[in-house]
Motif scaffolding. Structure first.
Motif, PDB file in Angstrom:
ATOM      1  N   ARG A 198     -26.550 -17.365 -45.229  1.00 48.77           N
ATOM      2  CA  ARG A 198     -26.543 -18.270 -44.086  1.00 48.77           C
ATOM      3  C   ARG A 198     -27.616 -17.840 -43.087  1.00 48.77           C
ATOM      4  O   ARG A 198     -27.801 -16.647 -42.844  1.00 48.77           O
ATOM      5  N   GLU A 228     -22.968  -7.099 -40.999  1.00 51.48           N
ATOM      6  CA  GLU A 228     -21.898  -7.044 -41.988  1.00 51.48           C
ATOM      7  C   GLU A 228     -22.414  -6.715 -43.402  1.00 51.48           C
ATOM      8  O   GLU A 228     -21.877  -5.805 -44.045  1.00 51.48           O
ATOM      9  N   ILE A 256     -23.190  -3.053 -43.558  1.00 56.06           N
ATOM     10  CA  ILE A 256     -22.016  -2.175 -43.701  1.00 56.06           C
ATOM     11  C   ILE A 256     -21.589  -2.121 -45.176  1.00 56.06           C
ATOM     12  O   ILE A 256     -21.336  -1.053 -45.730  1.00 56.06           O
ATOM     13  N   VAL A 306     -15.833   0.654 -46.461  1.00 56.18           N
ATOM     14  CA  VAL A 306     -16.208   0.047 -45.176  1.00 56.18           C
ATOM     15  C   VAL A 306     -16.299   1.132 -44.092  1.00 56.18           C
ATOM     16  O   VAL A 306     -17.206   1.130 -43.254  1.00 56.18           O
ATOM     17  N   ARG A 323     -19.539   1.768 -41.995  1.00 56.69           N
ATOM     18  CA  ARG A 323     -19.620   1.698 -40.528  1.00 56.69           C
ATOM     19  C   ARG A 323     -20.315   2.929 -39.961  1.00 56.69           C
ATOM     20  O   ARG A 323     -21.149   2.840 -39.064  1.00 56.69           O
ATOM     21  N   ILE A 344     -21.366   0.691 -28.909  1.00 61.91           N
ATOM     22  CA  ILE A 344     -21.009   0.081 -30.196  1.00 61.91           C
ATOM     23  C   ILE A 344     -21.113   1.108 -31.330  1.00 61.91           C
ATOM     24  O   ILE A 344     -20.230   1.194 -32.194  1.00 61.91           O
ATOM     25  N   ALA A 387     -18.294   3.505 -31.250  1.00 62.99           N
ATOM     26  CA  ALA A 387     -17.017   2.918 -31.669  1.00 62.99           C
ATOM     27  C   ALA A 387     -16.751   3.130 -33.160  1.00 62.99           C
ATOM     28  O   ALA A 387     -15.607   3.148 -33.604  1.00 62.99           O
ATOM     29  N   ALA A 388     -17.822   3.308 -33.907  1.00 62.99           N
ATOM     30  CA  ALA A 388     -17.639   3.502 -35.348  1.00 62.99           C
ATOM     31  C   ALA A 388     -17.200   4.938 -35.630  1.00 62.99           C
ATOM     32  O   ALA A 388     -16.897   5.296 -36.739  1.00 62.99           O
ATOM     33  N   THR A 437     -16.092  -5.176 -34.928  1.00 59.82           N
ATOM     34  CA  THR A 437     -16.460  -4.934 -36.334  1.00 59.82           C
ATOM     35  C   THR A 437     -16.763  -3.458 -36.554  1.00 59.82           C
ATOM     36  O   THR A 437     -16.296  -2.846 -37.516  1.00 59.82           O
ATOM     37  N   MET A 438     -17.514  -2.879 -35.657  1.00 59.13           N
ATOM     38  CA  MET A 438     -17.907  -1.482 -35.816  1.00 59.13           C
ATOM     39  C   MET A 438     -16.705  -0.552 -35.637  1.00 59.13           C
ATOM     40  O   MET A 438     -16.619   0.489 -36.269  1.00 59.13           O
ATOM     41  N   THR A 456     -13.329  -1.345 -36.060  1.00 56.67           N
ATOM     42  CA  THR A 456     -12.205  -1.518 -36.984  1.00 56.67           C
ATOM     43  C   THR A 456     -12.628  -1.720 -38.437  1.00 56.67           C
ATOM     44  O   THR A 456     -11.818  -1.545 -39.343  1.00 56.67           O
ATOM     45  N   GLY A 457     -13.884  -2.103 -38.619  1.00 54.93           N
ATOM     46  CA  GLY A 457     -14.303  -2.410 -39.992  1.00 54.93           C
ATOM     47  C   GLY A 457     -13.861  -3.793 -40.435  1.00 54.93           C
ATOM     48  O   GLY A 457     -14.131  -4.217 -41.555  1.00 54.93           O
ATOM     49  N   MET A 464     -14.344  -7.461 -40.747  1.00 53.47           N
ATOM     50  CA  MET A 464     -15.547  -8.292 -40.658  1.00 53.47           C
ATOM     51  C   MET A 464     -15.186  -9.763 -40.749  1.00 53.47           C
ATOM     52  O   MET A 464     -14.159 -10.122 -41.306  1.00 53.47           O
ATOM     53  N   ASP A 465     -16.073 -10.540 -40.217  1.00 47.79           N
ATOM     54  CA  ASP A 465     -15.881 -11.984 -40.222  1.00 47.79           C
ATOM     55  C   ASP A 465     -16.116 -12.550 -41.638  1.00 47.79           C
ATOM     56  O   ASP A 465     -15.327 -13.339 -42.148  1.00 47.79           O
ATOM     57  N   LEU A 466     -17.196 -12.087 -42.257  1.00 48.77           N
ATOM     58  CA  LEU A 466     -17.538 -12.444 -43.650  1.00 48.77           C
ATOM     59  C   LEU A 466     -17.645 -13.943 -43.927  1.00 48.77           C
ATOM     60  O   LEU A 466     -17.639 -14.350 -45.090  1.00 48.77           O
ATOM     61  N   SER A 467     -17.749 -14.739 -42.888  1.00 48.04           N
ATOM     62  CA  SER A 467     -17.851 -16.183 -43.147  1.00 48.04           C
ATOM     63  C   SER A 467     -19.152 -16.511 -43.894  1.00 48.04           C
ATOM     64  O   SER A 467     -19.214 -17.514 -44.603  1.00 48.04           O
TER      65      SER A 467
END
Ligand SMILES: [Fe+2]
Ligand SMILES: [Fe+2]
Lengths: 372, 380
Positions: free
Chosen positions: A203, A310, A313, A325, A329, A368, A371-372, B22-23, B25-26, B28-31
């Motif tokens: 996308r 994403e 990752i 994951v 991250r 950010i 946070a990982a 996302t960072m 919790t891991g 992801m949206d993955l849409s």
């Protein structure tokens, strides 16, 4: 916009007469004693061949290009004798400081010597022999879709400016052509990679493209160059280096190896141009700083795009399992810190002192990453 | 003229929070994984050629499937990707396929990639060290090189100017243009380097030809630009390179011309294929192209008034300034001029514009020139 010749030459008697004179053997030889410098350039190092640096001689050299070009607006080759009615090509980049970089001739030469051919230099069939797990392949197809957007905009940037740059900056314009070609080649390689794994394209990225357009459409060359060459080139370099390190296949490792070389040159020029600009135009320092303040939110738009972060990752962690994951991250957090710190290092090395401390995006990216 | 993104991402709390989440919790949206795009599996049709753009000519990703009017993409998205709402408008001026397309574009591009050469190292410059050309030949060569340096870069500026104006769906054309820009930068480099190694440096500019350069650049549409640049100008230059190779005073010069000819033939090849394509697929454009050719041919004819070029050509062709040299030089230059025009009309003919000859003043000039040459005993 069309430009028409000043007359119909096919019915112009003076032209016929002039041609007839010459073609009956009455040569004018008016050009024979051109008022130009006589030089005989030579390669200084036979192994390297004849470089543009070897021809940095007298009135022909790039070292003697003045800061302000006031008397050349045509396509005349720098150093040749101007005469007659030469057209004005309408160049808008006429100041050396706005375009030049001390490393530009070096980068042009390096570019030519590092040619590669995506069609044959990447072992594409290896993906058939060693297919990648579906989620990783999907991540690759998304990542390479994103990279195509970056490559396209970078190619458009060089193309957009090259016809506006004064012809006297011939070495620099040649470098811009090399840039265009580089990005066309990377775009090709990214597209081929995205499609050859079988997952199709992904996308397009709204945040990514919005940001890219803001950088691409910057209202001056130095600003656009900072954004596209230094910042975007730096991001692409960081992505390619990261993916090369976590490459899910030989194809990705080889491809990213080439892409790193190519994008590193863009970044090197971006840094060199900014340094040259600020060194020669210190009064522009604060305006440039302000531009960076205003436009660096695009770093976030790109680095924080779900279409980039994403898949990165997934590729870094090797899959979609929880532990994968988790590992992904952690790796991406490192990637973000590195990408951003290299960006500030480049800005500071180029003369925008204390960029990191004044930046509003630095704490965001740090928060950010942490946070990982 | 600057564009500002619809969002300031530093101030977009949702964007940053989502990223942070996302960072942390891991999750992801993955849409993007559900992007409504086609799954295809391209293969190398020929392993020696590797994976080519032609191998990717599949379904919605292929160039074959690009419609005449591209309505679905105005962004920076690669052709075939899912395009969500909110992407910016890239402001393409050209979204009509027949305005830019050429049969084989992808192969012209791939050929350009695989045939990159390096002026710095692929020309045996060191051999010039022992070469001392007679003054007349050296100066004539320098004058020719000055002209060629002057003209080559326009073939960079002109297509480059159009590159960002082309819809991103025409990626193979954009890639071809980018490769052409590099080819032309290399030609400029080759000719400049040669001029600066003759011992005479660069010579005089060519104002008449400069007018031609401005005409080439400032066309109203891509197709008009292409016919003037790729077909008329580069066609002329290709004939000139062939003659120049023949009259090259050294092997180094011969090698330069052989290498630039490879590239130039590719540019002319694209130009011919595009011209054919536009005539076949956009018939309303024929008259516009005729009108542009009227101008392009007028300017092309004006080139004969560029005495600095004609005279240097005569000297190189005849081998010097003595009477017999000049006579021989004029014969060859006459042949060259006529050949240039003849090949120009042959190209138009092949592309599907045979009626050009009836309309063209340049063709009348050609016929007059040919008759005069034959009367003077010059065999073509
Ligand atoms: Fe050329
Ligand atoms: Fe060309």
């Amino acid at each position: 916009m069309a430009f028409y010749a000043d007359k119909d030459y096919t019915t112009d008697q003076t032209v016929f007469e002039a041609v007839n004179q010459v073609m009956s053997g009455n040569l004018t030889l008016f050009w024979y004693d051109a008022k130009t410098e006589k030089v005989k350039g030579k390669p200084t190092d036979l192994r390297r061949g004849l470089t543009y640096k070897d021809l940095d001689l007298g009135s022909y050299g790039y070292s003697s290009i003045p800061e302000n070009l006031r008397t050349s607006q045509s396509m005349v080759a720098r150093g040749s004798e101007k005469w007659g009615n030469l057209p004005d090509m309408g160049y808008v980049v006429n100041r050396k400081s706005e375009i030049w970089a001390d490393n530009v001739t070096y980068l042009y030469e390096e570019d030519k010597s590092r040619r590669w051919t995506p069609a044959v230099d990447v072992p594409w069939s290896d993906l058939d022999a060693h297919p990648i797990a579906a989620p990783i392949e999907a991540a690759c197809s998304q990542l390479y879709t994103f990279l195509q957007e970056c490559a396209l905009v970078s190619m458009d940037f060089a193309a957009r400016w090259v016809p506006l740059v004064n012809q006297d900056f011939i070495e620099q314009k040649s470098w811009m052509c090399a840039q265009m070609f580089n990005w066309a080649r990377l775009n090709e390689a990214f597209r081929k990679r995205a499609l050859c794994g079988g997952a199709g394209l992904g996308r397009a990225s709204v945040s990514g493209e919005q940001g890219l357009k803001e950088w691409l459409w910057a209202d001056s060359y130095p600003k656009g160059s900072l954004s596209i060459n230094l910042s975007l080139g730096g991001i692409v370099l960081a992505i390619c280096r990261h993916v090369a390190a976590f490459a899910p296949s030989k194809v990705d490792r080889v491809l990213m190896g080439y892409a790193m070389q190519d994008s590193a040159r863009q970044t090197a020029y971006g840094s060199g141009q900014l340094r040259y600009y600020l060194t020669h135009r210190p009064a522009e320092m604060s305006a440039m700083q302000e531009y960076v303040d205003d436009s660096e939110h695009v770093m976030l738009a790109l680095l924080g795009s779900p279409e980039l972060i994403e898949p990165l990752i997934i590729i870094s962690g090797g899959g979609l399992q929880k532990d994968q994951v988790q590992a992904g991250r952690a790796a991406v957090a490192k990637f973000l810190r590195l990408a951003i710190s290299e960006y500030f290092e480049r800005l500071e090395a180029a003369g925008l002192a204390a960029s990191r401390t004044r930046s509003r995006i630095a704490p965001v990216v740090e928060r950010i990453s942490a946070a990982a | 003229m600057a564009y500002l993104s619809t969002t300031n991402y530093l101030e977009d709390k949702d964007f940053i929070d989502k990223w942070l989440y996302t960072m942390r919790t891991g999750e992801m949206d993955l849409s993007w994984m559900k992007a409504a795009t086609e799954k295809v599996k391209p293969h190398e049709a020929n392993s020696r050629r590797g994976l080519t753009y032609r191998d990717l000519d599949l379904g919605s990703y292929g160039f074959t499937g690009v419609p005449e009017k591209v309505r679905g993409n105005r962004s920076y998205a690669p052709r075939g990707a899912e395009i969500p709402a909110g992407v910016p408008d890239a402001q393409p001026w050209v979204s009509r396929k027949s305005e830019v397309w050429a049969f084989n574009t992808e192969s012209y591009y791939e050929e350009a990639v695989s045939r990159q050469w390096n002026v710095t190292t692929d020309i045996p410059w060191e051999r010039l060290d022992s070469v001392e050309l007679p003054e007349t030949i050296g100066k004539a060569l320098s004058q020719l090189m000055t002209f060629l340096t002057e003209v080559e870069m326009i073939a960079t500026d002109t297509p480059a100017m159009w590159l960002p104006r082309l819809n991103p769906d025409f990626i193979e054309v954009k890639a071809f243009i980018a490769a052409q820009a590099m080819d032309e930068a290399r030609h400029t480099e080759a000719f400049r380097k040669r001029a600066l190694t003759t011992g005479w440096g660069l010579m005089k500019a060519s104002p008449v030809n400069e007018m031609a350069l401005k005409h080439l650049r400032d066309a109203d549409s891509f197709s008009e630009m292409s016919v003037a640049l790729h077909l008329v100008a580069e066609g002329n230059v290709l004939t000139m390179f062939r003659f120049s190779e023949y009259l090259s005073p050294t092997d180094v010069d011969k090698r330069i011309f052989r290498l630039v000819m490879q590239d130039e033939a590719r540019h002319v090849g694209y130009g011919m294929q595009h011209f054919k394509y536009v005539l076949e697929n956009f018939p309303e454009k024929r008259e516009v192209l005729h009108a542009h050719l009227d101008e392009a041919e007028n300017i092309s004819f004006a080139g004969s008034a560029a005495t600095e070029l004609t005279e240097s050509f005569i000297i190189l062709a005849g081998g010097g300034l003595k009477k017999e040299n000049i006579e021989e030089g004029i014969k060859i230059t006459t042949k060259f001029n006529l050949k240039q025009m003849e090949e120009h009309f042959e190209r138009l003919d092949k592309c599907g514009m045979p009626e050009r000859k009836q309309r063209s003043k340049l063709y009348q000039m050609y016929e007059m020139g040919r008759a005069a040459a034959e009367a003077a005993g010059i065999k073509l």
